[in-house]
Write a protein that holds these residues in place. Structure first.
Motif, mmCIF file in Angstrom:
data_model
loop_
_atom_site.group_PDB
_atom_site.id
_atom_site.type_symbol
_atom_site.label_atom_id
_atom_site.label_comp_id
_atom_site.label_asym_id
_atom_site.label_seq_id
_atom_site.Cartn_x
_atom_site.Cartn_y
_atom_site.Cartn_z
ATOM 1 N N LYS A 1 0.832 -1.202 0.000
ATOM 2 C CA LYS A 1 0.000 0.000 0.000
ATOM 3 C C LYS A 1 0.868 1.253 0.000
ATOM 4 C CE LYS A 1 -4.257 -1.733 2.096
ATOM 5 N NZ LYS A 1 -5.271 -1.516 3.158
ATOM 6 N N TYR A 2 1.004 1.845 -1.163
ATOM 7 C CA TYR A 2 1.750 3.089 -1.272
ATOM 8 C C TYR A 2 1.291 3.832 -2.521
ATOM 9 C CZ TYR A 2 4.582 0.158 -4.407
ATOM 10 O OH TYR A 2 4.993 -0.704 -5.393
ATOM 11 N N VAL A 3 1.653 5.095 -2.579
ATOM 12 C CA VAL A 3 1.327 5.928 -3.732
ATOM 13 C C VAL A 3 2.629 6.328 -4.410
ATOM 14 C CG1 VAL A 3 0.302 8.099 -4.531
ATOM 15 C CG2 VAL A 3 -0.770 6.817 -2.665
ATOM 16 N N VAL A 4 2.693 6.131 -5.711
ATOM 17 C CA VAL A 4 3.832 6.605 -6.495
ATOM 18 C C VAL A 4 3.457 7.974 -7.059
ATOM 19 C CG1 VAL A 4 5.333 6.200 -8.475
ATOM 20 C CG2 VAL A 4 4.541 4.269 -7.088
ATOM 21 N N PHE A 5 4.194 8.992 -6.633
ATOM 22 C CA PHE A 5 3.964 10.360 -7.112
ATOM 23 C C PHE A 5 5.103 10.727 -8.059
ATOM 24 C CE2 PHE A 5 4.865 14.847 -7.081
ATOM 25 C CZ PHE A 5 3.629 15.458 -7.151
ATOM 26 N N VAL A 6 4.745 11.224 -9.236
ATOM 27 C CA VAL A 6 5.753 11.573 -10.244
ATOM 28 C C VAL A 6 5.445 12.947 -10.819
ATOM 29 C CG1 VAL A 6 6.940 10.843 -12.348
ATOM 30 C CG2 VAL A 6 5.847 9.123 -10.877
ATOM 31 N N GLU A 7 6.485 13.754 -10.984
ATOM 32 C CA GLU A 7 6.346 15.025 -11.705
ATOM 33 C C GLU A 7 7.472 15.115 -12.725
ATOM 34 O OE1 GLU A 7 5.266 19.489 -10.402
ATOM 35 O OE2 GLU A 7 7.296 18.866 -9.836
ATOM 36 N N ASP A 8 7.126 15.567 -13.931
ATOM 37 C CA ASP A 8 8.149 15.634 -14.970
ATOM 38 C C ASP A 8 8.578 17.070 -15.251
ATOM 39 O OD1 ASP A 8 6.277 16.793 -16.681
ATOM 40 O OD2 ASP A 8 6.015 15.011 -17.924
ATOM 41 N N ASN A 9 9.400 17.236 -16.252
ATOM 42 C CA ASN A 9 10.023 18.518 -16.567
ATOM 43 C C ASN A 9 9.031 19.567 -17.053
ATOM 44 O OD1 ASN A 9 12.503 20.055 -16.835
ATOM 45 N ND2 ASN A 9 12.221 19.906 -19.050
ATOM 46 N N HIS A 10 7.836 19.158 -17.460
ATOM 47 C CA HIS A 10 6.799 20.083 -17.914
ATOM 48 C C HIS A 10 5.693 20.250 -16.876
ATOM 49 C CE1 HIS A 10 7.764 19.776 -22.516
ATOM 50 N NE2 HIS A 10 8.774 20.227 -21.791
ATOM 51 N N GLY A 11 5.917 19.749 -15.666
ATOM 52 C CA GLY A 11 4.920 19.896 -14.615
ATOM 53 C C GLY A 11 3.787 18.898 -14.671
#
Length: 290
Positions: A272-282
């Motif tokens: 049970k976890y959340v993968v949070f991702v943000e890239d170079n364009h937001g």
């Protein structure tokens, strides 16, 4: 109504209004909060205090950060009163007023904790998770430390602080403060962790990125994170409380387009976890792993 219900109700009113909610972040204060001080007694802990406070809320996310108003009595009415209120060591009469001061019990501490809480919850609307330290932890209680010369100079009074400013100049004062803190062990917990700062640095709300067809993806089978725009930050968050468990930051000039989450790290935190991702364009991806 509990906090989640209050936040949802106000949020629905905003969405159903003619306000351009998709282009605005809302910071709201709920005027109907009512502290029932007649029910207070000395054995109550903070959770019990919340139970005798009607329409209490301190919750942020999406486009809305919402707060109750039971502690606004401790806030200044003008900017010129800010320092005075932070320094106010008057003991709160808990039979009349809600004490949200992280057990410090003074008007100044109540102002500090509640103002810091506003900042904390507002940061959630920009997708920041909880952290062990700093503003997104309990560091927001100490927001007064960024306002008071007295605290920064280890109990020096305001007159002494002003004299030092006049004598040394702002830059020299900053260096002096850092050295004094180091010597005396004074800790300022008012900061954002590096992963939080990175999220804000590339967040769409704080930049002028053009809409594009760049895509950020996560493959739950291979644990591969990818973005055609280039990755900037990945966080592994606790699914229940949003605590950042691990993070990977890619802030170099040479972009990284894919990253495989280490299996040994994932195994430490179960399923049970959340993968949070943000890239170079937001672009942001939140994947809930169950």
């Amino acid at each position: 109504m509990n906090q989640n219900e209050l936040w949802t109700a106000i949020g629905e009113e905003i969405v159903n209004s003619n306000l351009e909610y998709e282009r605005i972040k809302f910071l709201g204060f709920l005027s109907c909060t009512n502290y029932r001080g007649e029910n207070y007694h000395e054995n109550l802990d903070y959770d019990d205090v919340l139970k005798i406070t009607e329409a209490y809320v301190a919750l942020g996310g999406g486009g809305l950060a919402l707060f109750g108003t039971a502690c606004l009595y401790a806030w200044p009415e003008t900017l010129s009163q800010v320092i005075q209120r932070f320094e106010d060591r008057t003991i709160i009469d808990r039979t009349k007023f809600m004490d949200d001061s992280c057990y410090k019990g003074t008007l100044g501490a109540c102002f500090s904790t509640t103002l810091g809480s506003v900042l904390h919850e507002l940061c959630h609307t920009f997708d920041l998770g909880h952290t062990e330290v700093g503003i997104m932890g309990r560091g927001f209680d100490d927001i007064y430390k960024d306002f008071l010369c007295e605290e920064r100079l280890d109990q020096s009074n305001d007159l002494e602080c002003q004299k030092l400013k006049e004598k040394s100049g702002y830059g020299s004062l900053g260096k002096f403060v850092r050295e004094r803190r180091k010597q005396k062990g004074i800790v300022n917990n008012i900061f954002l962790t590096k992963s939080c700062v990175t999220i804000l640095a590339y967040h769409r709300w704080l930049n002028s990125f053009q809409l594009s067809d760049k895509v950020v993806k996560f493959d739950p089978l291979t644990k591969l994170v990818s973005s055609t725009a280039g990755l900037r930050v990945i966080e592994l968050r606790d699914e229940e409380n949003g605590m950042v468990l691990l993070h990977w930051i890619f802030d170099g000039r040479i972009l990284k387009y894919s990253f495989k989450l280490p299996e040994e790290d994932l195994q430490k935190y179960g399923c049970k976890y959340v993968v949070f991702v943000e890239d170079n364009h937001g672009n942001i991806l939140k994947h809930v792993n169950m």
